[in-house]
Every structure is written in C-alpha cells, then in structure tokens.
Design a protein around this motif. Sequence first.
Motif, PDB file in Angstrom:
ATOM      1  N   PRO A 284      29.398 -34.976 -18.451  1.00  0.00           N
ATOM      2  CA  PRO A 284      29.274 -34.507 -19.831  1.00  0.00           C
ATOM      3  C   PRO A 284      30.070 -33.230 -20.054  1.00  0.00           C
ATOM      4  CG  PRO A 284      27.217 -34.214 -18.638  1.00  0.00           C
ATOM      5  CD  PRO A 284      28.126 -34.966 -17.735  1.00  0.00           C
ATOM      6  N   LEU A 285      30.394 -33.006 -21.300  1.00  0.00           N
ATOM      7  CA  LEU A 285      31.244 -31.876 -21.647  1.00  0.00           C
ATOM      8  C   LEU A 285      30.642 -30.545 -21.175  1.00  0.00           C
ATOM      9  CD1 LEU A 285      33.757 -30.848 -23.036  1.00  0.00           C
ATOM     10  CD2 LEU A 285      32.561 -30.960 -25.221  1.00  0.00           C
ATOM     11  N   THR A 286      29.329 -30.403 -21.286  1.00  0.00           N
ATOM     12  CA  THR A 286      28.720 -29.134 -20.880  1.00  0.00           C
ATOM     13  C   THR A 286      28.965 -28.868 -19.391  1.00  0.00           C
ATOM     14  OG1 THR A 286      26.631 -30.287 -20.577  1.00  0.00           O
ATOM     15  CG2 THR A 286      26.923 -29.121 -22.644  1.00  0.00           C
ATOM     16  N   THR A 287      28.852 -29.904 -18.594  1.00  0.00           N
ATOM     17  CA  THR A 287      29.056 -29.736 -17.149  1.00  0.00           C
ATOM     18  C   THR A 287      30.515 -29.411 -16.856  1.00  0.00           C
ATOM     19  OG1 THR A 287      27.332 -31.383 -16.858  1.00  0.00           O
ATOM     20  CG2 THR A 287      28.634 -30.814 -14.921  1.00  0.00           C
TER      21      THR A 287
ATOM     22  N   ILE B 240      32.613 -27.927 -18.861  1.00  0.00           N
ATOM     23  CA  ILE B 240      32.865 -26.555 -19.315  1.00  0.00           C
ATOM     24  C   ILE B 240      32.311 -25.563 -18.295  1.00  0.00           C
ATOM     25  CG2 ILE B 240      32.192 -24.845 -21.059  1.00  0.00           C
ATOM     26  CD1 ILE B 240      32.473 -27.013 -23.168  1.00  0.00           C
ATOM     27  N   ARG B 241      31.109 -25.836 -17.813  1.00  0.00           N
ATOM     28  CA  ARG B 241      30.502 -24.938 -16.831  1.00  0.00           C
ATOM     29  C   ARG B 241      31.340 -24.847 -15.566  1.00  0.00           C
ATOM     30  NH1 ARG B 241      26.367 -26.886 -14.384  1.00  0.00           N
ATOM     31  NH2 ARG B 241      25.577 -28.383 -15.885  1.00  0.00           N
TER      32      ARG B 241
ATOM     33  N   ARG C 248      29.343 -26.859 -33.698  1.00  0.00           N
ATOM     34  CA  ARG C 248      29.277 -27.326 -32.310  1.00  0.00           C
ATOM     35  C   ARG C 248      30.470 -26.816 -31.511  1.00  0.00           C
ATOM     36  NH1 ARG C 248      25.830 -32.420 -33.000  1.00  0.00           N
ATOM     37  NH2 ARG C 248      23.910 -31.224 -33.201  1.00  0.00           N
TER      38      ARG C 248
ATOM     39  N   ALA D   1      29.845 -23.335 -30.701  1.00  0.00           N
ATOM     40  CA  ALA D   1      28.829 -23.177 -29.646  1.00  0.00           C
ATOM     41  C   ALA D   1      29.435 -23.443 -28.264  1.00  0.00           C
ATOM     42  CB  ALA D   1      27.667 -24.132 -29.906  1.00  0.00           C
ATOM     43  N   TYR D   2      30.281 -24.461 -28.162  1.00  0.00           N
ATOM     44  CA  TYR D   2      30.908 -24.747 -26.862  1.00  0.00           C
ATOM     45  C   TYR D   2      31.756 -23.557 -26.405  1.00  0.00           C
ATOM     46  CZ  TYR D   2      29.602 -29.697 -27.004  1.00  0.00           C
ATOM     47  OH  TYR D   2      28.900 -30.862 -27.018  1.00  0.00           O
TER      48      TYR D   2
ATOM     49  N   GLN E  34      31.518 -20.427 -27.348  1.00  0.00           N
ATOM     50  CA  GLN E  34      30.672 -19.276 -27.031  1.00  0.00           C
ATOM     51  C   GLN E  34      30.024 -19.435 -25.661  1.00  0.00           C
ATOM     52  OE1 GLN E  34      28.264 -19.349 -30.602  1.00  0.00           O
ATOM     53  NE2 GLN E  34      29.046 -17.344 -31.200  1.00  0.00           N
ATOM     54  N   ALA E  35      29.499 -20.626 -25.391  1.00  0.00           N
ATOM     55  CA  ALA E  35      28.856 -20.841 -24.094  1.00  0.00           C
ATOM     56  C   ALA E  35      29.887 -20.687 -22.975  1.00  0.00           C
ATOM     57  CB  ALA E  35      28.221 -22.227 -24.045  1.00  0.00           C
ATOM     58  N   TYR E  36      31.083 -21.201 -23.226  1.00  0.00           N
ATOM     59  CA  TYR E  36      32.162 -21.094 -22.223  1.00  0.00           C
ATOM     60  C   TYR E  36      32.472 -19.628 -21.934  1.00  0.00           C
ATOM     61  CZ  TYR E  36      36.909 -21.780 -20.279  1.00  0.00           C
ATOM     62  OH  TYR E  36      38.034 -21.765 -19.495  1.00  0.00           O
TER      63      TYR E  36
ATOM     64  N   HIS F 286      35.575 -36.621 -26.134  1.00  0.00           N
ATOM     65  CA  HIS F 286      34.174 -36.257 -26.343  1.00  0.00           C
ATOM     66  C   HIS F 286      33.860 -36.309 -27.825  1.00  0.00           C
ATOM     67  CE1 HIS F 286      33.917 -34.733 -22.207  1.00  0.00           C
ATOM     68  NE2 HIS F 286      35.135 -34.252 -22.410  1.00  0.00           N
TER      69      HIS F 286
ATOM     70  N   LEU G 140      31.326 -35.438 -31.107  1.00  0.00           N
ATOM     71  CA  LEU G 140      30.690 -34.171 -31.481  1.00  0.00           C
ATOM     72  C   LEU G 140      29.342 -34.357 -32.135  1.00  0.00           C
ATOM     73  CD1 LEU G 140      33.673 -31.985 -32.554  1.00  0.00           C
ATOM     74  CD2 LEU G 140      31.857 -31.327 -31.013  1.00  0.00           C
ATOM     75  N   THR G 141      28.913 -35.580 -32.248  1.00  0.00           N
ATOM     76  CA  THR G 141      27.555 -35.809 -32.776  1.00  0.00           C
ATOM     77  C   THR G 141      26.934 -36.958 -32.005  1.00  0.00           C
ATOM     78  OG1 THR G 141      28.577 -37.149 -34.459  1.00  0.00           O
ATOM     79  CG2 THR G 141      27.860 -34.965 -35.104  1.00  0.00           C
TER      80      THR G 141
ATOM     81  N   ASN H 245      24.427 -32.580 -22.538  1.00  0.00           N
ATOM     82  CA  ASN H 245      25.330 -32.590 -23.688  1.00  0.00           C
ATOM     83  C   ASN H 245      24.901 -33.628 -24.713  1.00  0.00           C
ATOM     84  OD1 ASN H 245      27.617 -31.618 -25.083  1.00  0.00           O
ATOM     85  ND2 ASN H 245      28.786 -33.406 -24.466  1.00  0.00           N
TER      86      ASN H 245
ATOM     87  N   LEU I 239      23.715 -34.765 -28.201  1.00  0.00           N
ATOM     88  CA  LEU I 239      23.786 -34.203 -29.542  1.00  0.00           C
ATOM     89  C   LEU I 239      22.822 -34.930 -30.466  1.00  0.00           C
ATOM     90  CD1 LEU I 239      27.659 -33.839 -29.539  1.00  0.00           C
ATOM     91  CD2 LEU I 239      26.002 -32.023 -29.214  1.00  0.00           C
TER      92      LEU I 239
ATOM     93  N   ASP J  92      22.534 -25.207 -18.300  1.00  0.00           N
ATOM     94  CA  ASP J  92      23.194 -25.331 -19.604  1.00  0.00           C
ATOM     95  C   ASP J  92      22.610 -24.388 -20.656  1.00  0.00           C
ATOM     96  OD1 ASP J  92      25.084 -27.095 -18.804  1.00  0.00           O
ATOM     97  OD2 ASP J  92      24.091 -28.897 -19.555  1.00  0.00           O
TER      98      ASP J  92
ATOM     99  N   PRO K  16      23.317 -21.458 -21.800  1.00  0.00           N
ATOM    100  CA  PRO K  16      24.202 -20.878 -22.823  1.00  0.00           C
ATOM    101  C   PRO K  16      24.539 -21.863 -23.942  1.00  0.00           C
ATOM    102  CG  PRO K  16      25.025 -20.372 -20.637  1.00  0.00           C
ATOM    103  CD  PRO K  16      23.903 -21.359 -20.463  1.00  0.00           C
ATOM    104  N   PHE K  17      24.623 -23.132 -23.608  1.00  0.00           N
ATOM    105  CA  PHE K  17      24.929 -24.130 -24.645  1.00  0.00           C
ATOM    106  C   PHE K  17      23.742 -24.290 -25.597  1.00  0.00           C
ATOM    107  CE2 PHE K  17      27.522 -25.144 -20.997  1.00  0.00           C
ATOM    108  CZ  PHE K  17      28.775 -25.310 -21.564  1.00  0.00           C
TER     109      PHE K  17
ATOM    110  N   ARG L  89      23.553 -21.041 -27.788  1.00  0.00           N
ATOM    111  CA  ARG L  89      24.610 -20.881 -28.781  1.00  0.00           C
ATOM    112  C   ARG L  89      24.559 -21.928 -29.881  1.00  0.00           C
ATOM    113  NH1 ARG L  89      26.612 -15.907 -29.053  1.00  0.00           N
ATOM    114  NH2 ARG L  89      27.404 -15.137 -27.060  1.00  0.00           N
ATOM    115  N   SER L  90      23.890 -23.050 -29.605  1.00  0.00           N
ATOM    116  CA  SER L  90      23.906 -24.127 -30.603  1.00  0.00           C
ATOM    117  C   SER L  90      22.551 -24.322 -31.256  1.00  0.00           C
ATOM    118  CB  SER L  90      24.327 -25.433 -29.929  1.00  0.00           C
ATOM    119  OG  SER L  90      23.341 -25.808 -28.977  1.00  0.00           O
TER     120      SER L  90
END
Lengths: 994, 309
Positions: A884-887, A889-890, A924, A927-928, A930-932, A991, A993-994, B21, B23, B125, B127-128, B131-132
């Motif tokens: 997933p995108l969050t992983t 990015i992390r 969104r 948020a990505y 910012q978290a990054y 990816h 976004l919703t 992730n 949504l 996760d 921070p995600f 932030r969201s």
Amino acid sequence: MIALPTIDEATTWMLDQTTGAMALAALEVMALGLRFKPGVRQHLYGVRPDGTEVAFKGSYVFTTRDSTLAVHAVFAHGHMRVGRGGLERPNVTVRLRDKASLRKFFDPRTDPLTMLLDNEMSFDGNLAYLARFDHLSKVLKLGHGSGTEPLPPDPTHPPGRWEDLPVPPTGEACADPPAGEMTHVPEPHFAAHTLDDWPRLKRLLWSHRTRTAELDPERALSLTEFKLTAGDRPTARGHSALYQAKGLHYVLAQKKAIIHDDDVLAGTTTSKRVGVHLYPDLGATAIWPELLTVQARELNPYQLSAADADTLNRRVFPFWMEDDIREWTRTAASNPLPMRLDERFVLYFLWKNFAISHTMADWPTVLARGLDHIHAEARGREKDAEATDQRTFYRALQVSIEAVLNYARRLAEHADHLAARLKNDPANDPRRLELREMARICRKVPAAPPETLHEAVQAIWIIFVCLHQESFNAAICFGRLDVVLEPYWKKDLASISDPAAKRRAAHRAVELCGALMLKATDHLPLVPDIGNRLFGGSSSDQVITLGGVHADGTNAVSDMTWIFLKAVEMLRLRDPNMNARYNPEKNSETYLRRLCELNLLTRATPSIHNDDAVIPALVEQGFAETHARDWSATGCVEPTSAGRHFGHTGCIMFNLVAPLEMALHDGVHPLLDEQIGPRTGNPRSFTSFDDLWEAYLTQFRWLFDQVVEGNNLLGRTHQAIHPTPLLSAVFSGPMEKGLDVVDGGAEYNTTGTALVSLTDVVDSLAAMKRLVFDRGELDMDTLLSALEVDFVGYDSVHRAVTRKAPKFGTGDPLTNDIAHRLMDAFYDHLTSQRNTRGGQYLPGYWSMSNHVAFGILSGPLPSGRRRGEPFTPGLTPSPTAEAPLTTQIRTVAELDALKMPNNIAFNIKLAPGASDQYQQVVDRMTAYVQAYTDLGGMQIQFNVVSSQTLRDAMKNPGSYGDLLVRISGYNAYFVELNADMQRELIDRMEHSLT
Amino acid sequence: MSTTAARTRRRQVLIADVKRNSLDDGPGIRSVVFFKGCPLRCSWCQNPETLSTRAEVQRSPELCTRCESCITACPTHVARPGTDVQDATRCQRCGRCVDACPSGARRLVGTPAYVEDLAHLLALDAPFYRRSGGGVTLSGGEPTLHAGFAGRLAARLAEAQIPVLLETCGLFGWTSFERHLLPHVTTIYFDLKLADDQRHREATGHSNRRILSNLRRLVDTGSELLVRVPLVPDITDDAENLTAIARHVRSLGLARLALLPYNPLWIPKRQGLAAGARALPYSHDRWLSDQDVARCADLVRGEGIEVSP
C-alpha cells in the motif's frame, strides 16, 4: 565415416572466407562514390572563414574483436584509400563482435546505433571521426543535399488559432489565506482568473505548443570563426579563462538581437524561434551523422535548412574534431579506460559537458550591485593582484561582463529600431511604448542595479541568455526566483494603495513571470538520435525553486511565490522544471495544499522537497547553516546552495545494477562479454550472503573508481580549455579567490552523482539472501542458469523470486536493511573521493530517464526483472512490490537523508476516479505529503494520471500534445517520449485516492 | 517480563488481514483490521474468508500450476491441487502447503496476532492517520467476538492518540462489550440489515432482537454512532425494509444513516474457501445502479432521516 557439413555450416564457412573481400568492396564503393559522384567531394573539405579549404585527414580501422580480420580506410588530400589489415594509430578503430557483425556493419540497411547498443559493435578512439564517417556514408546513400524536405505536420500540435487553445482548469479560491505569506496579492490562487485573462501569455503558449525546434548554428559558427582567427589556445590558468571570455565576447557581438512580437522581455538564447543550441566545444559533432536525416527522424525531429546543414558540415564541425572536451581528454590521457568504459553505455555516463552548467547565478548579489560594479571590482583586483594568472583571470571577468553589456546595448538599440518602424498609427501605440520601455530597461540593466520587478526580470533574462552562450544549455537554472524578485515587487507596490491598481500590478506580475517562463522554452538541448533511443523528452531543466525559508530561517513564501504558482497552473510547461520547497515549521499548510492542487491540475508539477531533510543533508557536507537554508534545486532535483555552490550535480549517471551483473559473472559484464572488473569469484562457490555482498561492493568500488578517474580527467580538461568566466563573474567565490569556478573558485565545490536503480539491486540481493542463502529453497546454480536464459524454461524459479522474495517498499525488514547498508557503503566510498576542485563526491538517487536506458541494455536480474525491461525510476519501490501507498511512503521516508545529499526522486502515480471530490483528493494528497515529511522523507513527485489515459495517449498522441508527465526528476510531454519510457510510466504502480 | 505482561502476550486471536492505506471504512487514511470469525451467516457475506474463527487455506485456482508441491508438503496427506484442505477433517491448518506453493496460489487466512505486535504495526502509519483525520478501523468478521483482545488493542491505539472506529454487526454480549471495548473506541459503525425479525433470521441465521437492543443501549451511551444498511438486491433493498429501518432509527432519536451499495466482487472469493463459505447461497453478480441507490435513499429520506454520503 566423414560427417559432411550442413548447408548452413558451409554457407558460414564461405562467408567467413569472403567477409574481408565484402568489407573491402563496401569501402571501395564508398571511395569511388566520393571520387566520382557530383557534389559529394565537397564533404571532404572544411572551409575556413577566409574561404580556404582544408582537406579531411583521418584513418579508420574496422576489425573483428579477435583481430582475425581487419580492413582500413584513410582520408587525405580529398581522397579515400582503402586496404586490408590494420593501421598504426588510426583515429578510430571500430570493433565488430565477429565476422557476421562485420558483414552486417557494411550492409547499407543496418542501423549502426542498434549494433552499438546491442554490443555488436564498439569503438575506440575519436567519436567525431566516427560521426564524420557516418555522415559521409549517408551522403553517398541518400545523395547530397537530401533530407531537406519540409517536415510532415506534427500530429501532436494543435491546429488552428491561438484563441482556440484550450484553457486549463483553475484551482479553487484559497479558503484560508496565510497571513504571513502574502502582502499585496488580492487572493493567492487568482482563482477568479484563467489563461483567457492573460491573452499575451496565451499567444506565447500557443507559439510554444505549435513550433518545432530548429538546429541553430549561430553560436557554433561564431565560436569557430573566433577560434580560427584567435591564434593558439592557451591552457594555463587565467589565460584559458581570458581566451574563453574573448570567445564569448565575439559570440555575443555576432549574436543577432531579437525581440519577437508579444515579447515583454528582450533577447533570445538562439537565433531561431525555438533553437537547438549547438556547442561544438562540448560534443555537438554527435549530430553530424544526422545532418541529412534529422528532419525526418521519428522522435523529436528538428528543422534544419540546407544552408545551415552546409554551414555545420563544412564551416563548423571539421574544426572541432580534436577540440572538444572529450577528445582533448582522450588525447591528454591516452584514451583512458574510464572513457572507453563510458562509451559502452551500460555501466555509467560521464556527463561532464552538461554538469558544467548545473548551477545558478548569485542573483541577489548580481542584481543588488549591477554588472558595472562587479566589473569595477574585477578591474581593481586586477591591478592589485600579484600573480599573472590572477591578473589574467580578473581581466577575463571584465571581458565577459563587457560581452554581456555590449549585447544588452544592442538589444536596446534593436528595441528602439522596432519602435521606430511601427507606423504612426494609434493602434500601434501600446506596442511602441512597450518597446521604448524595453529599450530604456536594457540601457539600464544589467549594468546598473534594477529598481523594478520588470527591470529585475529583464536583467536576469539577459544574463541568463549570455550564460547559455558560454556553457551547455543543460540545467543553467533560475534558482529561487520568488526570493530573488520579492524585494522588487514590494518596492513596486510600496507606492500603490488603490486596491484596483494593486490588482493590475499583480496581473502584470503574473504576465511577466509567465513570459519569463515561456522565454525559457525558446531553446532545447541537442539530442542525437541515440539520446532519443535511450532518454528523450528532456529539455534544459532550468529549475525554478519556490518556497522554503530564507537564509536567516524566516518563511520565504511570499506574493511572488503565489504569482509563480499561478503561472505554473496556467502554462503547465515541462521546463522551467518547477521545484517547491516545503518547510514544515515555517511554511503554511495552505501553501502545501496549493502545491498538491497544482500537481492535480497540471498532473505532474511542481515536485516537492522537505526542507527538514535537505538542509541537514547539506549541513552534514560542510555547508554553513545559512547557506544550506538558501538552497535551490538544479537540473532534476539536486540541492544547490544558490549562487555559491558549483555542484556539477548531473555529472555522473551510475548504473548500480552493473556491479551486480559483474559480481554474478566474476567481473565480466555479460553484455560486454569482457573481463572488465576484478575477479571476485564464481558465485556458485559463494557459501554465504557475505561473499555475495563483498563481491558486489568490490565491483561497485572498482567501477566507481573508474568514474572518479574519468570525471577528474574531464575536470582537468575543463580547467585547461573550458573555464567559464561569465559564470564566475556572477557567482559567489571566484572574485575573492581569484579563481574560475572550474578551478574551485566557488564557495562549495562538490560533485553530484545519480546512483541509478537502487531498488533493483536491493530486490535482487534480497531474493538471493532469502531464497538461496537463508532458506535454501533455490540453489545458486539454478538461479544463474535461469538468468542466462532470461528465465525461459525456468518458470518455477521466476515465480519463486517474484512471489516469495521480499521487495523494497513492502516494509520487509530484510529489504530495508539491505537498502540502508548499501546506501551507507556508497556514501562512505563516494564522500571519501575528491574532485579536481577540491570537493567531495555526493550520492543521489534520482535517475532522470537512465533507469530506462540502463534497463534496456541490462540482463535479467535475480529480482525477476527480465532482460531489457526498464529499471525502477529514482528511489521508488518496484511496480512488483505489492504494498500500500502508506507503506511505500514510509519505506522511502525512513531512508537516511544525510546519506543522499544529491537528493532522490520518489515517484508516485495517483489516479483519482472521475467521481472523486476535488477537495477530498487535494486533502488526501496533502496528507500523504505531510506524513512523508513528518517521517523525514526528502523529495516526492507525482504523476496524477491513470495508466488508462497514458495508454490512450500512446494510441492517440494528437489529442494529448500537452500531457505533462514527470519522469524521474524532470518533466516531459508524454507524446515526445520513446515507447520504452512511455511503457515504463504506464507500468508504474497506480494508486487510487478514494 | 512481568507475569501480567506475559499473560497478555500469550493471548492471541486470528487476524484475517490488515489493510493499510484504506480510504473507505471511515474518514481519512486508515488501517483496517479484519478479525476472523462472525456470529452471523449473511447469505451475501462479502468477506467470506472471515466467517470461521479458525485459520483456513484460501486458494486462487487460476494461479495453480498443478505442480503438486502441496501434496509433498502436507503432513497429513490431505492437500491436493484443486481441493480445499480444510474440508478434510485431518487438515491441521498448519499452512505448510501454503509455504510450499511456488506460485502463491494459496494463502493462509488467519494469522495469530498479539496485541502489542498488532498495535505496533498499526501505529507505524500514525502520521498518515493524524494528517488525514483517519485512524484504525476494527472490522471483520466481527471484532466484538474478541472483545477483550479488541479492547486492549483499541486502548493501546487510543494511548497513541490514534482514533479507533469499530464496525460491528451488532450481535454481541453487551456486558463484555461495554466493559472491554466501548471505552476505547471513538466511533461505531453499526450495521442494521433487516428490520423484520423473521426475515433477519432467514437471511443471516440469527434473530435481530439482541442487535436492536444493543443499538438502543449504544444510543443511550451517547457514543458517536452511524447506522449503516447494506443494500443487498432482493434482500434488504425493498421499500418495506428500508422504511422500517428508517423509522426505527428515527425512533432512537438518530438523524441519519448510511447506505452501503452491494458490491459483487466477493463472489469469486468464496470459490477457494472451505465448504461453509462456499455454501453461501446468494449469487447476485451485478452492481446496483445509481437509480437503485437513489431510490433507496429517497425511501430513507421520506422518513425524515438523512443519508450520509
């Protein structure tokens, strides 16, 4: 019994016997053609400025790699002689893999580029001679003077009138205007206004979208004339700079002063509407073989008139064959190994020619002082200096400044001339006034300090144009234009209190900044067809960097930031390459949201950098805190302390996979099929992962040492024949030190590298560690056998490495650990090396488009990537990493920013659905990012486009001429990319976004 | 390690999946924990792999190359390409056939998890979420089946300032729920399928009485609550049911509910599962049209209840 040969075997035997005769016959046909075909012989002569002809002298050997068969050709006195066997010290030796390749080489249907890339042929010696030979053979094949047919209409260009240019969507009004980041603009997004409110910009944009680039010989011809009349070129320090300054002076004196209709800024980088700059001193002879065909080539054709082609062929190129940076180096160092390896394409590229330009001037100082003031200082220092080389250097600074001021004066005269030519018709009054104002400004700046925004922008543009006459048009950057221009904007606005007048001023500022950005599209760097095949789509990458903080740490986002962002929104240009700094402590969330919104609207710009990662990375390299805070991106993404840092950031493109292929073959690179690296052992005998690890790093260090040697040789050539006195005059450091920037005159003197495709190395090493060494599920012999045949017949091996091995980006501790350890090792090795300016080498992990180029040329990998497939762009998880995108990015954010001071390119492809809410998508994305940045990430860049749209654009390029994409650090128009690069973008993980 | 910590550490439940992730399933960027096991047997269940509380091997038949590695690996000799091991009573659900499969055609659904490990993974996760405006969603299966575990997990997350959203079918023992889980969740999504008890029994295998009483009690606690109605064609999407649910919701003093349009993508999923899941009878394979959804929403609005987006 006697085994009779088969027909095939017999044919091969006969061909082997006759290959020499065939090759010789082909050369003889060429020699006869050159002698008897009408209009052809002239191609064997160069023409000096006084009209005298110079006959081409050159010798060539064509041989099989095992040297069992060789033929040669010699050009002299207007004739071509051919013969069997080799020669002593030919200018070029063309090596063919075997006899079959030799026959193929002389087959007129063969494309030598393909043979070169497939390693069927390689060469040793002077590339310009090879280019001229190629040109001569094309002359005979195509006939003299062919290839000048008009171009077919380009399907990617919109038809019709400028009024019909589609107006791009506009962002939403700023919901939460940040008080500290705006003073005079009425609304930071200018949401009530579209491109239709700036008709001049719309016309200029239409011009950009409808014009094909044209090769421009103007500078090349002037410089040749200078060289042939100026006498011997001195190479001693100071003297070589003065020679260069005089050359620049001559070039700028010959340069046509041009102001196009609609221009608000006077001056152009080339003499064509969109010109391709030619730097024969920096390798332009590479286009020689295409003089007859470049108009008709498939990708990115250039216009070229017959007269200009003739100029280049006879009046320019023949006089630079020994005299460009590469050849000078080759001669000085007796064809050193690092340069021979460079010419094999698959290991690394030494891009010193481009790197010499990769920086930006010290605009705040130059504008605050004016060139007259700097000239006076150089004159004073010349008087005071004791050493001759310093005195000469200060003289060089003065001459290069005089060259600029002379050009500015001619622009002023031309503006007056144009104004006078306009009829005394009231309808012409506005333009006449504009031209008179332009003339006034060009008489004032850049000699004196500008006092208005318009004057400041014009001063920058004139110097910018002139810098392009000195060095290659690759990433000479604008730098932090919001920071540079804000004081002039504030001054303009200080006397205005009427809100309507303020609005008009803001409107004019958007027009001016947009016009500057469009001005920067008036030229393109030269891309020979091999560049199209391997790279393509890149323009000059004249980075504008916005936002972040000032040197004193205060917030740098200002009215000028919003003004530039509005221009970005409307113009959606690939170049200037827009980079935005985000400082989490100082910059507002509103600003970050605007950056994300623009990525959604433009699909691919600006890229976003985290100040909290970049600034410490620079400080770690010895930059003063204030200088680190004043950083600007160069080229793609590379951090450069603005105006004081000569970072050569695009200098080295290094294929990290090459040492892996070499480690898996005991030092032999399989494409090259030669023992080039040290012997690190047969991998079948490796008993632990440590053995493999050591073998990889040994090959890496050896190969990188070649790079350092090659780069430093080229650096010494810069010092001998290509100082850049104008850049030195507008830079911080050279004046005080009395040294040109190429000699280490800048305050900071690093060398930036791009280590390409870390991900592919990590995934490959991880697959071997887990499956071969840790679990024993796969033995090394089977894996290597599978690699030899590109996994054909080894489906189970391929499934195992793709499905059971961990991938970088999934959060697996093994891949994270390998990535961190590799980056540590690379960092230690690079930063311990020194360049010729006294600075260290810096690792970076962006790839421009080299992940595709190197990928095309590289073999299959233990990660499961097959032969010829592109590598992964920048520092990004592979599309096969199902995470997933969050992983993802992390994973990237957790990499140590201190270990990547030349920055990274982290690519994310987003595909919002048609029914997604606009605000929610922007939320969104924000948020990505910012978290990054919370997690310490350094750089992030988006493509906001679905693979479906990209596929459609591949099929229907006509409807997608302006589709902007981000490759790995730079922007391009999708339809101008080669098919491999287009497919790589399509294959990037998408990816929603919703 | 203290004895309490050691005891805590020993307690595991099976987790079917953690989806990062996400949504959907709540506001912002979220991670969703799918617990294993559900007390209901809704015929249209969209996550059939979470029904059983036991681990099970899920196959993707289209990836199977019939290499028979699974046969060799199986300690009780029940694994075969193309059969579901857990149909055999001897299957230990050990997952060796999964490890052995070179094509990735098998997946073991149901990984034992400890609260600490899971909380740590989810907090990566953070921070995600922050932030969201997102957080962690407990879903399933049915998280309340494991109220103690889920409660400790939610408490850990709450300590880390991570908002926790619970998705529940509403069938749970109130006392345990109130004690373990309720204090630590921020928001509850409460599914209500059918208002009529007889129809509820037929479609889900259970009476809805306890579900309705749990809902009433939850409303009384003042928790942040959203009632959600899955729109299942021919089962829950009729006027009678939707009107009745809307009236009930209104009677509880709630102002709105959410409608979840049917998603047919689950149908292939059950093929590779154990007999219990395969036997789910519902097989409607089309999406609801926009008009259908609009019609349902109008019915709800007709009763004075807002429909959440």
